[in-house]
Scaffold this motif. Structure first.
Motif, PDB file in Angstrom:
ATOM      1  N   ILE A   1      53.049 -40.603   7.010  1.00 38.21           N
ATOM      2  CA  ILE A   1      52.046 -39.831   7.728  1.00 38.21           C
ATOM      3  C   ILE A   1      51.425 -40.704   8.811  1.00 38.21           C
ATOM      4  O   ILE A   1      51.461 -41.932   8.744  1.00 38.21           O
ATOM      5  CB  ILE A   1      50.940 -39.278   6.800  1.00 38.21           C
ATOM      6  CG1 ILE A   1      50.197 -40.420   6.088  1.00 38.21           C
ATOM      7  CG2 ILE A   1      51.517 -38.288   5.796  1.00 38.21           C
ATOM      8  CD1 ILE A   1      48.977 -39.945   5.294  1.00 38.21           C
TER       9      ILE A   1
ATOM     10  N   ARG B   1      47.877 -40.986  11.414  1.00 39.30           N
ATOM     11  CA  ARG B   1      46.538 -40.550  11.784  1.00 39.30           C
ATOM     12  C   ARG B   1      46.093 -41.330  13.012  1.00 39.30           C
ATOM     13  O   ARG B   1      46.302 -42.538  13.087  1.00 39.30           O
ATOM     14  CB  ARG B   1      45.540 -40.769  10.636  1.00 39.30           C
ATOM     15  CG  ARG B   1      45.881 -40.017   9.354  1.00 39.30           C
ATOM     16  CD  ARG B   1      45.678 -38.514   9.514  1.00 39.30           C
ATOM     17  NE  ARG B   1      45.961 -37.810   8.271  1.00 39.30           N
ATOM     18  CZ  ARG B   1      47.122 -37.253   7.962  1.00 39.30           C
ATOM     19  NH1 ARG B   1      48.148 -37.374   8.799  1.00 39.30           N
ATOM     20  NH2 ARG B   1      47.294 -36.607   6.831  1.00 39.30           N
TER      21      ARG B   1
ATOM     22  N   ASN C   1      43.152 -42.815  15.309  1.00 43.97           N
ATOM     23  CA  ASN C   1      41.743 -43.189  15.308  1.00 43.97           C
ATOM     24  C   ASN C   1      41.639 -44.630  15.789  1.00 43.97           C
ATOM     25  O   ASN C   1      42.561 -45.434  15.563  1.00 43.97           O
ATOM     26  CB  ASN C   1      41.136 -43.084  13.904  1.00 43.97           C
ATOM     27  CG  ASN C   1      39.721 -42.545  13.918  1.00 43.97           C
ATOM     28  OD1 ASN C   1      39.013 -42.697  14.911  1.00 43.97           O
ATOM     29  ND2 ASN C   1      39.323 -41.923  12.826  1.00 43.97           N
TER      30      ASN C   1
ATOM     31  N   THR D   1      37.830 -45.806  11.950  1.00 45.48           N
ATOM     32  CA  THR D   1      38.651 -45.246  10.880  1.00 45.48           C
ATOM     33  C   THR D   1      37.901 -45.287   9.557  1.00 45.48           C
ATOM     34  O   THR D   1      37.554 -46.365   9.070  1.00 45.48           O
ATOM     35  CB  THR D   1      39.966 -46.038  10.731  1.00 45.48           C
ATOM     36  OG1 THR D   1      40.687 -45.988  11.973  1.00 45.48           O
ATOM     37  CG2 THR D   1      40.832 -45.440   9.628  1.00 45.48           C
TER      38      THR D   1
ATOM     39  N   GLU E   1      40.493 -42.462   5.100  1.00 47.42           N
ATOM     40  CA  GLU E   1      41.643 -42.186   5.964  1.00 47.42           C
ATOM     41  C   GLU E   1      42.626 -43.350   5.955  1.00 47.42           C
ATOM     42  O   GLU E   1      43.844 -43.149   5.875  1.00 47.42           O
ATOM     43  CB  GLU E   1      41.150 -41.916   7.392  1.00 47.42           C
ATOM     44  CG  GLU E   1      42.261 -41.631   8.388  1.00 47.42           C
ATOM     45  CD  GLU E   1      41.710 -41.344   9.773  1.00 47.42           C
ATOM     46  OE1 GLU E   1      42.000 -42.121  10.705  1.00 47.42           O
ATOM     47  OE2 GLU E   1      40.959 -40.348   9.901  1.00 47.42           O
TER      48      GLU E   1
ATOM     49  N   GLN F   1      44.480 -43.347   2.683  1.00 52.46           N
ATOM     50  CA  GLN F   1      45.448 -42.242   2.607  1.00 52.46           C
ATOM     51  C   GLN F   1      46.759 -42.625   3.281  1.00 52.46           C
ATOM     52  O   GLN F   1      47.845 -42.394   2.737  1.00 52.46           O
ATOM     53  CB  GLN F   1      44.866 -40.994   3.279  1.00 52.46           C
ATOM     54  CG  GLN F   1      45.799 -39.797   3.245  1.00 52.46           C
ATOM     55  CD  GLN F   1      45.317 -38.640   4.096  1.00 52.46           C
ATOM     56  OE1 GLN F   1      44.672 -38.840   5.129  1.00 52.46           O
ATOM     57  NE2 GLN F   1      45.596 -37.428   3.656  1.00 52.46           N
ATOM     58  N   VAL F   2      46.657 -43.239   4.451  1.00 51.05           N
ATOM     59  CA  VAL F   2      47.864 -43.671   5.164  1.00 51.05           C
ATOM     60  C   VAL F   2      48.589 -44.759   4.381  1.00 51.05           C
ATOM     61  O   VAL F   2      49.817 -44.724   4.229  1.00 51.05           O
ATOM     62  CB  VAL F   2      47.501 -44.165   6.581  1.00 51.05           C
ATOM     63  CG1 VAL F   2      48.713 -44.785   7.276  1.00 51.05           C
ATOM     64  CG2 VAL F   2      46.941 -43.024   7.417  1.00 51.05           C
TER      65      VAL F   2
ATOM     66  N   TYR G   1      48.173 -46.803  10.499  1.00 47.72           N
ATOM     67  CA  TYR G   1      49.622 -46.583  10.510  1.00 47.72           C
ATOM     68  C   TYR G   1      50.359 -47.897  10.783  1.00 47.72           C
ATOM     69  O   TYR G   1      51.298 -48.256  10.060  1.00 47.72           O
ATOM     70  CB  TYR G   1      49.947 -45.551  11.583  1.00 47.72           C
ATOM     71  CG  TYR G   1      51.403 -45.178  11.708  1.00 47.72           C
ATOM     72  CD1 TYR G   1      51.988 -44.277  10.828  1.00 47.72           C
ATOM     73  CD2 TYR G   1      52.183 -45.699  12.736  1.00 47.72           C
ATOM     74  CE1 TYR G   1      53.315 -43.909  10.961  1.00 47.72           C
ATOM     75  CE2 TYR G   1      53.516 -45.336  12.875  1.00 47.72           C
ATOM     76  CZ  TYR G   1      54.077 -44.441  11.984  1.00 47.72           C
ATOM     77  OH  TYR G   1      55.401 -44.089  12.120  1.00 47.72           O
TER      78      TYR G   1
END
Length: 258
Positions: free
Chosen positions: A88, A90, A92, A97, A101, A104-105, A150
Motif C-alpha cells: 500500500i 500513502r 504525506n 504522517t 498511518e 499501517q504502511v 512507503y
C-alpha cells in the motif's frame, strides 16, 4: 513447455494490478498459481478464469499466512515459489504522517514481506528449494518526498531480501527483490478505482509527468514487472540471489536536461 511447468507459486496482492498480471503470466507459463488477496470477489473471479486457487490473505496477519500456505499444500501438495507483491502507498510529508498511518504502511509492506518469507521458507526447503521474489520499489534505493512511510518500508524490504538470501541459500532457496518505478496501476493512478473520475484525463496528466521524468518517456506497465518476476522465479536466474532489480524506465539514472 512453460517456464514454470510443475511449479506452485503463491502471489500476494494478486487480485489486480501487478499481482494480477503476475498471476496471468505465471499461469500461462505452466505454474499452479495460488492467488492471495483481501479483495475476495476480484480474486475469486480471476482464480476461476485462470483455473487457479484463491485464498484470503491479509499479509500483516501471521494466522492468515499459516492458513494460506496450508490451503496451497492441500490443493497442490507443495509450495515452491512466492511473490511478495502486496503493498500500500500513502502520501504525506514525513513530519505530518500520523503514527497510525506509518504503522499501517509498515504492517502491510514490511511486516507482510517478513511474514511471507517466514511462512514459506520451510515449505520451499521441503520441496528441495525454491524462489522468493519481494516487491520493493524505486524508492527503496533513493528518496522521494511525500512518501516517507512507503520509502522506509521498501528500504527495509531490501534488507530482508539480503538477509534471507544469505540464510536460505544453503537450503536451495533464492531470494531477490524487484524495484519498480512508476507503474500504471491503481496505486499510482487512484482514479482507476473511481467510477466517476475522468480516467482519460488523469492518464494524460500522468503520461505528461513521466514523459519528463523518465528517460524512456512513459509510465511502466504491470505486464513488464510481471516478466521480471517470471525471470527471477524461473531457471534463467538460477545463479542470482540477494539482489535488487530496478525496473523504472531509467528514472534512477538521473534527470535529463535535454
Amino acid at each position: 513447455m512453460g517456464t514454470l511447468d510443475g511449479r506452485v507459486v503463491l502471489i500476494t496482492g494478486a487480485a489486480r494490478g501487478q499481482g494480477e498480471q503476475e498471476a496471468r503470466l505465471f499461469a500461462a507459463e505452466g505454474a499452479r498459481v495460488v492467488l492471495a488477496d483481501v479483495l475476495d470477489d476480484q480474486g475469486e473471479d480471476l482464480a476461476k478464469e485462470l483455473g487457479a486457487l484463491y485464498v484470503h490473505l491479509d499479509v500483516g496477519r501471521e494466522d492468515d499466512w499459516v492458513a494460506a500456505v496450508a490451503a496451497a499444500k492441500e490443493a497442490y501438495g507443495k509450495v515452491d515459489g512466492l511473490v511478495n507483491n502486496a503493498g500500500i502507498l500513502r502520501f504525506n510529508t514525513l513530519v505530518d504522517t500520523p503514527l497510525d498511518e506509518f504503522m499501517q504502511v509498515v504492517q502491510v509492506n514490511q511486516v507482510g514481506c517478513f511474514l511471507g518469507i517466514k511462512a514459506v521458507a520451510g515449505e520451499l526447503a521441503e520441496a528441495g528449494g525454491g524462489t522468493i521474489v519481494n516487491t520493493a520499489s524505486y524508492t527503496a534505493v533513493t528518496g522521494m518526498a511525500a512518501v516517507g512511510a512507503y520509502a522506509a518500508s521498501k528500504h527495509a524490504i531490501l534488507g530482508l531480501t539480503r538477509v534471507a538470501a544469505l540464510e536460505l541459500a544453503p537450503k536451495g532457496i533464492r531470494v531477490n527483490a524487484m524495484c519498480p518505478g512508476a507503474i500504471d496501476t491503481a496505486m499510482s493512478n487512484p482514479a482507476q478505482l473511481d467510477p466517476e473520475a475522468d480516467t482519460e484525463e488523469m492518464a494524460r496528466a500522468i503520461d505528461g509527468l513521466y514523459r519528463k521524468l523518465v528517460p524512456l518517456g512513459r509510465i511502466g506497465r504491470p505486464e513488464e514487472v510481471a516478466r521480471l518476476a517470471l525471470f527471477l522465479t524461473g531457471e534463467d536466474s538460477s545463479y542470482i540471489t540477494g539482489q535488487p532489480f530496478v525496473i523504472d524506465g531509467g528514472w534512477l539514472a538521473g534527470v535529463s536536461v535535454f
